[in-house]
Design a protein around this motif. Structure first.
Motif, PDB file in Angstrom:
ATOM      1  N   PRO A  71       0.433  -1.391  -0.275  1.00 55.65           N
ATOM      2  CA  PRO A  71       0.089   0.106   0.222  1.00 55.65           C
ATOM      3  C   PRO A  71       0.101   0.867  -0.179  1.00 55.65           C
ATOM      4  CG  PRO A  71       0.258  -0.426   1.866  1.00 55.65           C
ATOM      5  CD  PRO A  71       0.785  -2.154   0.686  1.00 55.65           C
ATOM      6  N   LEU A  72       0.552   2.564  -0.685  1.00 53.04           N
ATOM      7  CA  LEU A  72       0.782   3.508  -0.757  1.00 53.04           C
ATOM      8  C   LEU A  72       1.567   3.313   0.647  1.00 53.04           C
ATOM      9  CD1 LEU A  72       1.919   5.082  -2.779  1.00 53.04           C
ATOM     10  CD2 LEU A  72      -0.315   6.814  -2.800  1.00 53.04           C
ATOM     11  N   VAL A 108      -5.107   4.420  -6.544  1.00 50.76           N
ATOM     12  CA  VAL A 108      -6.555   3.865  -6.910  1.00 50.76           C
ATOM     13  C   VAL A 108      -7.591   3.876  -5.211  1.00 50.76           C
ATOM     14  CG1 VAL A 108      -7.867   1.945  -7.013  1.00 50.76           C
ATOM     15  CG2 VAL A 108      -6.075   1.844  -8.296  1.00 50.76           C
ATOM     16  N   LYS A 109      -8.480   4.836  -5.334  1.00 58.85           N
ATOM     17  CA  LYS A 109      -8.980   5.333  -4.082  1.00 58.85           C
ATOM     18  C   LYS A 109     -10.298   4.153  -3.767  1.00 58.85           C
ATOM     19  CE  LYS A 109     -11.757   9.279  -2.952  1.00 58.85           C
ATOM     20  NZ  LYS A 109     -11.993  10.143  -2.961  1.00 58.85           N
ATOM     21  N   ALA A 131      -4.014  -3.900  -8.177  1.00 66.09           N
ATOM     22  CA  ALA A 131      -3.718  -2.904  -7.429  1.00 66.09           C
ATOM     23  C   ALA A 131      -5.222  -3.125  -7.000  1.00 66.09           C
ATOM     24  CB  ALA A 131      -3.806  -1.751  -8.475  1.00 66.09           C
ATOM     25  N   GLY A 132      -5.808  -3.046  -5.814  1.00 60.77           N
ATOM     26  CA  GLY A 132      -6.613  -2.364  -5.313  1.00 60.77           C
ATOM     27  C   GLY A 132      -7.164  -0.537  -4.455  1.00 60.77           C
ATOM     28  N   ILE A 161      -9.700   6.476  -9.346  1.00 58.50           N
ATOM     29  CA  ILE A 161      -8.639   7.201  -8.513  1.00 58.50           C
ATOM     30  C   ILE A 161      -7.807   8.324  -8.794  1.00 58.50           C
ATOM     31  CG2 ILE A 161      -7.511   4.571 -11.139  1.00 58.50           C
ATOM     32  CD1 ILE A 161      -6.567   6.887 -12.408  1.00 58.50           C
ATOM     33  N   VAL A 162      -6.674   9.064  -7.958  1.00 56.71           N
ATOM     34  CA  VAL A 162      -6.607   9.633  -7.851  1.00 56.71           C
ATOM     35  C   VAL A 162      -5.038  10.007  -8.852  1.00 56.71           C
ATOM     36  CG1 VAL A 162      -5.257  12.034  -6.250  1.00 56.71           C
ATOM     37  CG2 VAL A 162      -7.755   9.626  -5.939  1.00 56.71           C
ATOM     38  N   TRP A 163      -4.723  11.239  -9.326  1.00 55.45           N
ATOM     39  CA  TRP A 163      -3.221  10.828 -10.353  1.00 55.45           C
ATOM     40  C   TRP A 163      -3.087  12.490 -10.112  1.00 55.45           C
ATOM     41  CZ3 TRP A 163      -3.448  14.006 -14.862  1.00 55.45           C
ATOM     42  CH2 TRP A 163      -4.506  14.409 -15.015  1.00 55.45           C
TER      43      TRP A 163
END
Length: 308
Positions: A71-72, A108-109, A131-132, A161-163
């Motif tokens: 996870p990020l 991914v949100k 990717a979750g 998604i947030v980019w």
């Protein structure tokens, strides 16, 4: 976007009648403690990050698994909150097409993204990663080299998604060596996760690989409850078939056998996995990873959900 980080930090509720909405990532950016908060029966696992912890300590608390990258880190989530923008993707919508220049960094949100070599659902399809929520949407895809994408990267559930553009992200990261090092570590571990997935596909038989897929999934999106691990009912037969590159008939036969033996029990929108099957998967990974890399791995599978 102002409340994105607050939304991501809130524990997601499991809603049995809405499985596509179940997959939500919960991360608590507690910057003053070394201990992850407890996970309730109605919440996804939480990951606590702290400025006081060395980067390697944060990631060592989350065992590396194949097919799903770590996870990020909360500090990277904070940055994306400030500079990113949200996009909504329908199933099948692509983040990158094969050969398209890579110029954006995305997390991914909500939902699920596949990083794969073929077309989803095709006989030759072989997904190399999922990717979750909380995962980088494209793994470690050419974040530093900006080379064109290899393979397809697309949503397989309704996804948000947030980019942000690489250029904007790197302008900030270059002024903060710790942040730059954090991103480099995140990318390296994503690459190692993919390499571990290739090792599983190469060296394990299909049933062993299937057990490892379940461990990878539940370690990210499940929680421990007694002698079971409970996770959202999102990992479908077609997704499993695509991850492993096996036939749907084989997946159905194994699933039927596991139902008879009560290995996997479905209740509405959640799935109960018996802990012993996940322990077997962990032992497979322990043996495989120590042969491949010599790295230690927790021998007791409960450690995946009992981080300290």
């Amino acid at each position: 976007m102002a409340d994105f980080f607050q939304n991501v930090c809130a524990a997601a509720k499991i809603r049995p009648n809405d499985p596509d909405e179940d997959l939500a990532f919960a991360v608590k950016a507690d910057l003053s403690t070394r201990r992850s908060p407890a996970v309730s029966a109605s919440a996804q696992p939480t990951f606590a990050g702290t400025r006081c912890l060395p980067i390697e300590d944060y990631f060592h608390r989350i065992p590396l698994v194949p097919w799903i990258c770590p996870p990020l880190h909360p500090e990277l989530l904070r940055l994306l909150e400030n500079i990113g923008q949200e996009a909504v993707l329908a199933p099948g919508a692509q983040i990158y097409r094969e050969g398209e220049p890579v110029s954006r960094f995305a997390v991914v949100k909500k939902g699920l993204v596949a990083r794969k070599l073929g077309t989803y659902g095709a006989k030759s399809d072989n997904q190399i990663g999922l990717a979750g929520p909380g995962n980088i949407a494209t793994g470690n895809l050419n974040i530093f080299s900006h080379r064109p994408a290899v393979g397809a990267y697309e949503a397989i559930l309704p996804t948000s998604i947030v980019w942000c553009e690489h250029r904007e992200f790197f302008e900030i990261a270059r002024r903060n060596p710790d942040l730059f090092m954090l991103l480099a570590t995140q990318c390296e571990l994503s690459m190692l996760s993919d390499r571990l997935a290739f090792a599983c596909l190469t060296l394990l038989n299909s049933e062993q690989a299937m057990k490892v897929v379940l461990l990878s999934w539940t370690s990210h999106f499940g929680h421990l409850e007694g002698d079971e691990v409970i996770a959202p009912r999102v990992l479908t037969r077609s997704i499993i078939r695509s991850v492993l590159g096996c036939s749907m008939g084989w997946v159905d036969r194994l699933a039927a056998e596991w139902r008879r033996n009560d290995v996997r029990r479905v209740e509405g929108g959640i799935v109960h996995y018996r802990l012993d099957i996940l322990q077997e998967a962990n032992e497979i990974l322990c043996d495989l990873e120590e042969k491949v890399s010599g790295l230690p791995r927790p021998r007791d599978v409960r450690r995946y959900w009992q981080r300290s």
